[in-house]
Design a protein around this motif. Structure first.
Motif, PDB file in Angstrom:
ATOM      1  N   UNK A 103       0.802  -1.209   0.000  1.00  0.00           N
ATOM      2  CA  UNK A 103       0.000   0.000   0.000  1.00  0.00           C
ATOM      3  C   UNK A 103       0.838   1.263   0.000  1.00  0.00           C
ATOM      4  N   UNK A 106       2.392   1.875  -3.382  1.00  0.00           N
ATOM      5  CA  UNK A 106       1.409   2.330  -4.369  1.00  0.00           C
ATOM      6  C   UNK A 106       1.070   3.801  -4.142  1.00  0.00           C
ATOM      7  N   UNK A 107       0.915   4.172  -2.879  1.00  0.00           N
ATOM      8  CA  UNK A 107       0.563   5.553  -2.552  1.00  0.00           C
ATOM      9  C   UNK A 107       1.706   6.504  -2.906  1.00  0.00           C
ATOM     10  N   UNK A 110       2.389   6.998  -6.706  1.00  0.00           N
ATOM     11  CA  UNK A 110       1.408   7.622  -7.604  1.00  0.00           C
ATOM     12  C   UNK A 110       2.013   8.722  -8.455  1.00  0.00           C
ATOM     13  N   UNK A 111       2.885   9.504  -7.832  1.00  0.00           N
ATOM     14  CA  UNK A 111       3.470  10.638  -8.547  1.00  0.00           C
ATOM     15  C   UNK A 111       4.490  10.190  -9.584  1.00  0.00           C
TER      16      UNK A 111
ATOM     17  N   UNK B   7      -6.987   3.336  -0.500  1.00  0.00           N
ATOM     18  CA  UNK B   7      -5.611   2.991  -0.194  1.00  0.00           C
ATOM     19  C   UNK B   7      -5.097   3.801   0.976  1.00  0.00           C
ATOM     20  N   UNK B  11      -4.849   0.576   3.184  1.00  0.00           N
ATOM     21  CA  UNK B  11      -3.644  -0.214   3.041  1.00  0.00           C
ATOM     22  C   UNK B  11      -2.631   0.129   4.115  1.00  0.00           C
ATOM     23  N   UNK B  44      -4.154   6.760 -11.992  1.00  0.00           N
ATOM     24  CA  UNK B  44      -2.924   7.099 -12.718  1.00  0.00           C
ATOM     25  C   UNK B  44      -2.086   5.842 -13.015  1.00  0.00           C
TER      26      UNK B  44
END
Lengths: 308, 360
Positions: A103, A106-107, A110-111, B7, B11, B44
């Motif tokens: 997680x 992924x967070x 994102x950029x 998320x 998460x 994205x």
């Protein structure tokens, strides 16, 4: 399959094996100290995204690898605090670390989705790697040489050094090690931090060595293979090296056979099953050779509770 | 537009926390038409979910204040999606787009509980009174890419990286190969199936394996740009973007792309619902409807080759060209489609054979 393909196949298989080898060597040291950290996949993802982000931002892959190692080691400290200081269940906490790493990466990533970097190439001059055989020696990314040195270093540390002996003692019999004055918790913290750092460097191989991009779940389960390899290798560094390269070989041969346009009369499902068949075959061979006792560190996965 | 990514909460905290996602239920009322999107990935991802995000933004541009969109990201294809679908329905959303194949069973189940809500399921096959399905004819784009490859390949060997041998992938491989061999009958297409939609490292290794064995053009039917990056690094003729323009990853090797555009369908559905004329059906448009768009051509492609590709595209648009026109012989030598005949939609969805020239 002709001989001209041998060198490209070896180069591809080295690439496929390297991240697994580095992460598995880290986990081997962790498990030798008596701790089972199932968070390898999550830590590899953290390493992968940090390596990508730093390399993309600064253009310096060395810094990317360094910070990937630091970030994954920091994540492993959450695990260490919960399992070592608070004696939480190692299996559950390790799984939680993998979920957290998935997680978080992924967070944080994102950029960085949809942005390219370049591959971290060989540090040797290109002229050295013109002949195919010299390419095998000089044509790799520094990460590959690091992984090979790490095999020897881990072996040497565990077998030949006093610190390695203490680490093994802590993993085999924590109460005895404690009673003669060694800090069981301290040794295990150090081992978990090392394992985290190696998982981070293993993860950094994905954007720097294999596919220069960031995408969610980039490691696609390689952390679990690294975990399995430690058992497969019976906690021995050189056997781990053999296992990682065997895995890489099976996977690479599968791709090259399919890509040749013919499967040699073998259905593609067989190639897909081959890594697992190889695993079973090797496990059977190891059990046949083993003389009764398990190769696992005796305290593996058990919390250290000296007052009980 | 409200974007909810679970998320950030879920998460980090751990997987199984049953957090109420969207606050309390709101009674349906007059006001903007509320529309929900349930997606399997992040907006994205540079591919599939990004396409639907773009479609949702096009809806806002078209309808402005008349609609209100809730876009939920990264919902796993499992029981969790049932909860998300139900909460969206309870919140008063009147149209819910579920944009991944694996949501299908849950869409049908939740749709039974909310007969007043209209559900639209992308790439699905199960419909009911208030559940419609939609997809796009991506294989039409493959025919255009195949035409480029037939002209540009020097080694006559194309490497094709697939995910699973399901009809959608198989029809893409066949449409590509038929178009390429129409230009150059010596073309052979070597297929590597990876048994995964998303394993970038393996995609890259498959690309290396294909190039090492003579492929000078790569095609991928997996979600990322990994193969294109290897093509760029090795300096082969090139490859194609899948789902989106991926030229940022491979400026020299990105020959063209098949781009998913969902906006026409979304606008159509909202118009139909507002007019009260929506009925459950299966929507499967292609290039002609603007749902499958051919990306820009790389400047290194000669003008006559671009013209040939455009001719195929225009033929598909005006209906004079069907990529699956017989005679079609499969790769075992059996004639599958007689001269002049075409494969109908049912035949496409049942396609489990490869055309001549495919090595799989």
């Amino acid at each position: 399959m002709n001989m001209d393909l041998v060198v490209p196949i070896i180069i591809t298989l080295i690439g496929a094996s390297t991240p697994i080898l580095i992460a598995a060597l880290g986990e081997l040291v962790v498990e030798k100290s008596g701790v089972l950290n199932l968070g390898v996949e999550g830590m590899m993802l953290i390493g992968a995204v940090v390596a990508f982000a730093v390399t993309y931002t600064t253009g310096n892959p060395w810094l990317g690898i360094l910070l990937a190692a630091a970030a994954s080691a920091a994540a492993s400290m959450i695990f260490a605090f919960l399992t070592l200081s608070l004696s939480a269940n190692q299996v559950a906490t390790g799984l939680a670390l993998t979920i957290f790493g998935t997680g978080f990466s992924a967070l944080f990533g994102q950029a960085y989705t949809g942005k390219p970097i370049s591959i971290f190439r060989s540090i040797f001059p290109e002229a050295l790697a013109t002949h195919p055989l010299w390419r095998l020696v000089f044509g790799h990314s520094p990460l590959v040489y690091f992984s090979l040195l790490l095999v020897v270093a881990v072996w040497w540390f565990l077998k030949k050094t006093r610190a390695g002996l203490i680490l093994r003692a802590v993993g085999e019999n924590d109460l005895s090690a404690h009673s003669i004055g060694y800090s069981v918790i301290g040794v295990r913290y150090a081992a978990v931090a090392f394992g985290g750092a190696m998982a981070g460097i293993g993860g950094s191989c994905f954007p720097l060595l294999l596919t220069p991009q960031w995408a969610e779940r980039l490691t696609a389960g390689r952390g679990w293979i690294a975990l399995a390899l430690v058992v497969f290798a019976a906690w021995r560094p050189f056997r781990l090296f053999g296992g990682a390269y065997l895995f890489g070989l099976v996977m690479t041969i599968e791709l090259y056979t399919k890509a040749s346009g013919g499967t040699g009369g073998v259905p593609s499902e067989f190639w897909a099953a081959l890594p697992y068949l190889a695993t079973i075959a090797v496990l059977v061979l190891i059990s046949l050779r083993r003389s009764g006792h398990s190769a696992a560190p005796a305290c593996l996965g058990k919390p250290f509770l000296p007052t009980n | 537009m409200a974007i909810f990514t679970r998320r950030s909460v879920l998460k980090i905290g751990g997987a199984s926390l049953a957090l109420p996602l969207l606050g309390q239920a709101v009674l349906a009322q007059d006001g903007p038409l509320k529309i929900g999107f349930v997606n399997v990935g992040p907006k994205d991802d540079n591919g599939w979910t990004f396409g639907h995000w773009t479609g949702a933004k096009a809806l806002e541009a078209e309808f402005g204040d008349k609609i209100e969109i809730t876009f939920v990201e990264t919902v796993p294809e499992g029981p969790d999606c049932e909860r998300v679908l139900r909460e969206l329905a309870q919140q008063g959303n009147k149209i819910i787009f579920a944009t991944s194949f694996g949501f299908g069973d849950y869409v049908i189940k939740v749709a039974r509980e909310f007969p007043d809500v209209i559900f639209e399921h992308a790439t699905g096959y199960q419909r009911s009174d208030n559940v419609g399905t939609y997809n796009a004819r991506f294989h039409e784009g493959r025919a255009v890419m195949g035409t480029l490859a037939g002209h540009l390949s020097k080694t006559n060997t194309i490497g094709y990286i697939g995910s699973f041998p399901i009809p959608e992938v198989v029809m893409g491989i066949n449409a590509f190969t038929l178009a390429a061999r129409k230009i150059n009958p010596d073309i052979k297409v070597n297929v590597v199936m990876l048994s995964s939609w998303h394993d970038p490292a393996k995609e890259a290794d498959a690309a290396r394996a294909l190039i090492d064995q003579g492929a000078d053009i790569l095609v991928q039917h997996t979600d990322g740009p990994a193969a294109l990056q290897v093509a760029e690094e090795r300096g082969i003729v090139g490859g194609f973007g899948q789902g989106a323009d991926m030229s940022a990853f491979a400026p020299k090797s990105h020959l063209s792309a098949i781009i998913d555009v969902w906006a026409p369908h979304y606008i159509q559905v909202v118009n139909d619902v507002m007019a009260g004329t929506w009925v459950s059906d299966d929507s499967w448009p292609g290039i002609a409807a603007g749902e499958v768009v051919i990306g820009p051509y790389n400047e290194k492609i000669p003008a006559d080759v671009v013209a040939a590709a455009e001719a195929v595209k225009n033929g598909i648009v005006d209906g004079t060209l069907n990529p699956f026109t017989g005679p079609i012989v499969d790769n075992a030598g059996t004639e599958r489609v007689a001269a002049g005949a075409v494969v109908d939609d049912a035949g496409l969805w049942a396609m489990d054979w490869y055309v001549e020239g495919v090595n799989a």
